[in-house]
Design a protein around this motif. Structure first.
Motif, PDB file in Angstrom:
ATOM      1  N   UNK A  90      -8.215 -15.190 -10.953  1.00 11.66           N
ATOM      2  CA  UNK A  90      -7.896 -16.446 -11.956  1.00 11.66           C
ATOM      3  C   UNK A  90      -8.826 -16.597 -12.810  1.00 11.66           C
ATOM      4  N   UNK A  91     -10.055 -16.338 -12.594  1.00 11.14           N
ATOM      5  CA  UNK A  91     -11.342 -16.523 -13.186  1.00 11.14           C
ATOM      6  C   UNK A  91     -11.076 -15.502 -14.528  1.00 11.14           C
ATOM      7  N   UNK A  92     -10.719 -14.386 -14.180  1.00 13.70           N
ATOM      8  CA  UNK A  92     -10.883 -13.282 -15.235  1.00 13.70           C
ATOM      9  C   UNK A  92      -9.676 -13.823 -16.414  1.00 13.70           C
ATOM     10  N   UNK A  93      -8.462 -14.331 -15.873  1.00 15.14           N
ATOM     11  CA  UNK A  93      -7.408 -14.663 -16.661  1.00 15.14           C
ATOM     12  C   UNK A  93      -7.895 -15.727 -17.444  1.00 15.14           C
ATOM     13  N   UNK A  94      -8.406 -16.641 -16.917  1.00 16.30           N
ATOM     14  CA  UNK A  94      -9.099 -17.605 -17.761  1.00 16.30           C
ATOM     15  C   UNK A  94     -10.086 -17.445 -18.774  1.00 16.30           C
ATOM     16  N   UNK A  95     -10.695 -16.541 -18.398  1.00 20.61           N
ATOM     17  CA  UNK A  95     -11.854 -15.834 -19.428  1.00 20.61           C
ATOM     18  C   UNK A  95     -11.368 -15.049 -20.491  1.00 20.61           C
ATOM     19  N   UNK A  96      -9.645 -14.866 -20.443  1.00 22.27           N
ATOM     20  CA  UNK A  96      -9.020 -14.056 -21.348  1.00 22.27           C
ATOM     21  C   UNK A  96      -8.643 -12.682 -21.463  1.00 22.27           C
ATOM     22  N   UNK A  97      -9.015 -12.332 -19.938  1.00 19.19           N
ATOM     23  CA  UNK A  97      -8.670 -10.995 -19.532  1.00 19.19           C
ATOM     24  C   UNK A  97      -7.130 -10.626 -18.876  1.00 19.19           C
ATOM     25  N   UNK A  98      -6.450  -9.549 -19.632  1.00 14.42           N
ATOM     26  CA  UNK A  98      -4.951  -9.411 -19.062  1.00 14.42           C
ATOM     27  C   UNK A  98      -5.376  -8.696 -17.616  1.00 14.42           C
ATOM     28  N   UNK A  99      -4.576  -9.049 -16.781  1.00  9.86           N
ATOM     29  CA  UNK A  99      -4.671  -8.285 -15.359  1.00  9.86           C
ATOM     30  C   UNK A  99      -3.182  -7.649 -14.923  1.00  9.86           C
ATOM     31  N   UNK A 100      -3.226  -6.498 -14.043  1.00 13.31           N
ATOM     32  CA  UNK A 100      -2.124  -6.107 -13.384  1.00 13.31           C
ATOM     33  C   UNK A 100      -2.542  -6.278 -11.755  1.00 13.31           C
ATOM     34  N   UNK A 101      -1.720  -6.959 -11.188  1.00 11.94           N
ATOM     35  CA  UNK A 101      -1.772  -7.091  -9.743  1.00 11.94           C
ATOM     36  C   UNK A 101      -1.708  -5.701  -8.857  1.00 11.94           C
ATOM     37  N   UNK A 102      -2.648  -5.272  -8.401  1.00 10.56           N
ATOM     38  CA  UNK A 102      -2.692  -4.177  -7.519  1.00 10.56           C
ATOM     39  C   UNK A 102      -2.994  -4.594  -6.182  1.00 10.56           C
ATOM     40  N   UNK A 103      -2.553  -5.785  -5.722  1.00 12.99           N
ATOM     41  CA  UNK A 103      -3.135  -6.238  -4.397  1.00 12.99           C
ATOM     42  C   UNK A 103      -3.054  -5.046  -3.288  1.00 12.99           C
ATOM     43  N   UNK A 104      -4.186  -4.769  -2.691  1.00 11.19           N
ATOM     44  CA  UNK A 104      -4.129  -3.722  -1.777  1.00 11.19           C
ATOM     45  C   UNK A 104      -3.386  -3.838  -0.379  1.00 11.19           C
ATOM     46  N   UNK A 105      -3.338  -5.352  -0.043  1.00  6.23           N
ATOM     47  CA  UNK A 105      -2.784  -5.385   1.040  1.00  6.23           C
ATOM     48  C   UNK A 105      -1.176  -5.046   0.959  1.00  6.23           C
ATOM     49  N   UNK A 106      -0.788  -5.609   0.026  1.00 10.00           N
ATOM     50  CA  UNK A 106       0.930  -5.543  -0.294  1.00 10.00           C
ATOM     51  C   UNK A 106       1.378  -4.274  -1.010  1.00 10.00           C
ATOM     52  N   UNK A 107       0.312  -3.615  -1.704  1.00 10.80           N
ATOM     53  CA  UNK A 107       0.932  -2.827  -2.660  1.00 10.80           C
ATOM     54  C   UNK A 107       0.388  -1.314  -2.461  1.00 10.80           C
ATOM     55  N   UNK A 108      -0.690  -1.116  -1.746  1.00  8.60           N
ATOM     56  CA  UNK A 108      -1.216   0.067  -1.170  1.00  8.60           C
ATOM     57  C   UNK A 108      -0.549   0.960  -0.139  1.00  8.60           C
ATOM     58  N   UNK A 109       0.065   2.023  -0.393  1.00  4.46           N
ATOM     59  CA  UNK A 109       0.492   2.817   0.589  1.00  4.46           C
ATOM     60  C   UNK A 109      -0.259   4.046   0.805  1.00  4.46           C
ATOM     61  N   UNK A 110      -0.781   4.176   2.038  1.00  6.87           N
ATOM     62  CA  UNK A 110      -1.633   5.065   2.485  1.00  6.87           C
ATOM     63  C   UNK A 110      -0.884   6.257   3.126  1.00  6.87           C
ATOM     64  N   UNK A 111      -1.041   7.694   2.629  1.00  2.96           N
ATOM     65  CA  UNK A 111      -0.561   8.752   3.149  1.00  2.96           C
ATOM     66  C   UNK A 111      -0.915   9.087   4.558  1.00  2.96           C
ATOM     67  N   UNK A 112      -0.206   8.504   5.367  1.00  7.24           N
ATOM     68  CA  UNK A 112      -0.413   8.724   6.824  1.00  7.24           C
ATOM     69  C   UNK A 112       1.005   8.585   7.545  1.00  7.24           C
ATOM     70  N   UNK A 113       1.002   9.398   8.460  1.00  8.48           N
ATOM     71  CA  UNK A 113       2.507   9.195   9.403  1.00  8.48           C
ATOM     72  C   UNK A 113       2.654   7.595   9.559  1.00  8.48           C
ATOM     73  N   UNK A 114       1.647   7.082  10.171  1.00  7.84           N
ATOM     74  CA  UNK A 114       2.066   5.564  10.559  1.00  7.84           C
ATOM     75  C   UNK A 114       2.447   4.725   9.446  1.00  7.84           C
ATOM     76  N   UNK A 115       2.110   5.128   8.101  1.00  4.41           N
ATOM     77  CA  UNK A 115       2.788   4.221   6.941  1.00  4.41           C
ATOM     78  C   UNK A 115       4.262   4.402   6.756  1.00  4.41           C
ATOM     79  N   UNK A 116       4.705   5.524   7.282  1.00  2.00           N
ATOM     80  CA  UNK A 116       6.237   5.801   7.206  1.00  2.00           C
ATOM     81  C   UNK A 116       7.100   5.978   8.361  1.00  2.00           C
ATOM     82  N   UNK A 117       6.849   5.388   9.498  1.00  2.00           N
ATOM     83  CA  UNK A 117       7.580   5.012  10.597  1.00  2.00           C
ATOM     84  C   UNK A 117       8.658   3.814  10.301  1.00  2.00           C
TER      85      UNK A 117
END
Length: 375
Positions: A277-304
């Protein structure tokens, strides 16, 4: 008159052919105001050109418009580089794959990378190379160490007290990074993005903050001088100095805390780093790469089946305005928050190659992009 018409026609044909064969002479003009895509770790896992093109096809078919190729990290420098002495001329060739004879690790040739960029261009998917500097540089140091001249460079730019990183405070580092990036910047169509990564480096005090601003702004100026736009991760954008940065930099926002386990470092990061939010207010554009929701780790447990279904259900409750990986209470609906991406990170050693990664990860990609297809 006929001769003049013929000459004019010939010139137009030649110009057209040059533009078709040389993406760097084109202008990237298909980008919309929104960016939805994929971040693919090509450092911990070697991805062949054929399989990168499969992702490009999926991105195109499911409404996305870019793919970021994370080409280097501590484990591997994943593309040809004369600066680092990793070239096709001194490689071992197995089929269509080039292997560094010293590390025995596969890498993309420059021609293969150029072909991938061109393939993305013709499929309206922007290919964004990421050469991660000044951090995650262990593979860079390793390749340089094979020559006496390279060892001298390492002695000048390596920060032994950092996390596999270069001294961003030194002009020698800036000069070296420009030399390294110079091998790739002219491969891209004008107006494209090029990422320098810039994540997970040591920024411990006010002097460090100003030094990293100087480094990043100079890298941005360099990228811009080649007709390109710069992208990087949010780590170094601290609250106290965000207005000192060039505002044209596009920021991949992945975490406020940096997901560190040490409590003191965690608290320090949360205190120092700017929120999306602070970055956007300062004038920067951002892409949301939220690591909780959008990171897939290459491990068997990720693909059950259970993990996959859990991820799908959580994705339904998520949208790009939810930027904080700790909770979903912080909402950012700024127009400067222009999209989202899904990432595959190869945190395991040798368990996943490009084929196995694609088969496991591509269903996530399709579902993720379909969610935003009509936004």
């Amino acid at each position: 008159m006929k001769i003049k018409i013929f000459i004019l026609f010939t010139i137009l044909v030649v110009i057209s052919l040059i533009k078709t064969l040389s993406p760097g002479l084109n202008v990237y003009s298909d980008r919309s105001n929104k960016m939805y895509g994929v971040n693919l770790d090509c450092a911990r896992v070697y991805h062949s050109p054929d399989y990168i093109k499969k992702y490009i096809n999926d991105i195109h078919d499911h409404g996305g418009n870019y793919i970021l190729l994370h080409l280097n990290d501590n484990e591997r420098f994943g593309v040809e580089s004369s600066t680092l002495g990793q070239t096709v001329d001194n490689a071992k060739i197995v089929g269509n794959t080039y292997y560094n004879r010293d590390t025995n690790l596969a890498f993309l040739s420059k021609n293969q990378l150029l072909d991938i960029i061109d393939y993305g261009y013709t499929h309206k998917v922007e290919v964004i190379p990421e050469i991660d500097v000044p951090g995650h540089a262990q593979s860079i140091f390793k390749l340089l160490s094979y020559t006496d001249n390279g060892k001298q460079i390492v002695d000048k730019i390596k920060n032994p007290d950092g996390y596999n990183e270069m001294y961003y405070q030194k002009n020698e580092t800036i000069d070296f990074c420009k030399t390294l990036l110079n091998e790739y910047v002219d491969m891209l169509p004008k107006n494209s993005y090029f990422s320098i990564g810039g994540d997970e480096i040591s920024v411990d005090n006010q002097k460090n903050e100003n030094d990293v601003v100087n480094y990043i702004n100079k890298m941005d100026d360099y990228i811009n001088s080649h007709g390109l736009n710069m992208m990087m991760w949010n780590d170094s954008f601290h609250k106290s100095v965000i207005n000192k940065y060039n505002k044209n930099i596009l920021i991949n926002y992945w975490s406020l805390s940096g997901e560190v386990s040490d409590k003191d470092e965690y608290n320090k990061n949360v205190h120092l780093r700017a929120t999306m939010t602070e970055l956007n207010r300062a004038g920067f554009k951002t892409i949301n790469c939220n690591n909780y929701y959008t990171y897939i780790i290459l491990d068997k447990s990720s693909f059950t089946k259970s993990s996959f279904n859990t991820w799908k259900n959580e994705l339904k409750a998520w949208n790009p305005s939810i930027w904080n990986d700790e909770h979903n209470k912080d909402i950012d609906k700024s127009k400067n928050n222009i999209g989202a991406s899904i990432s595959a990170w190869g945190e395991t050693n040798g368990q996943y190659n490009d084929v196995k990664t694609y088969n496991a990860f591509s269903p996530f990609v399709r579902i993720f992009l379909d969610k935003f297809k009509n936004r």
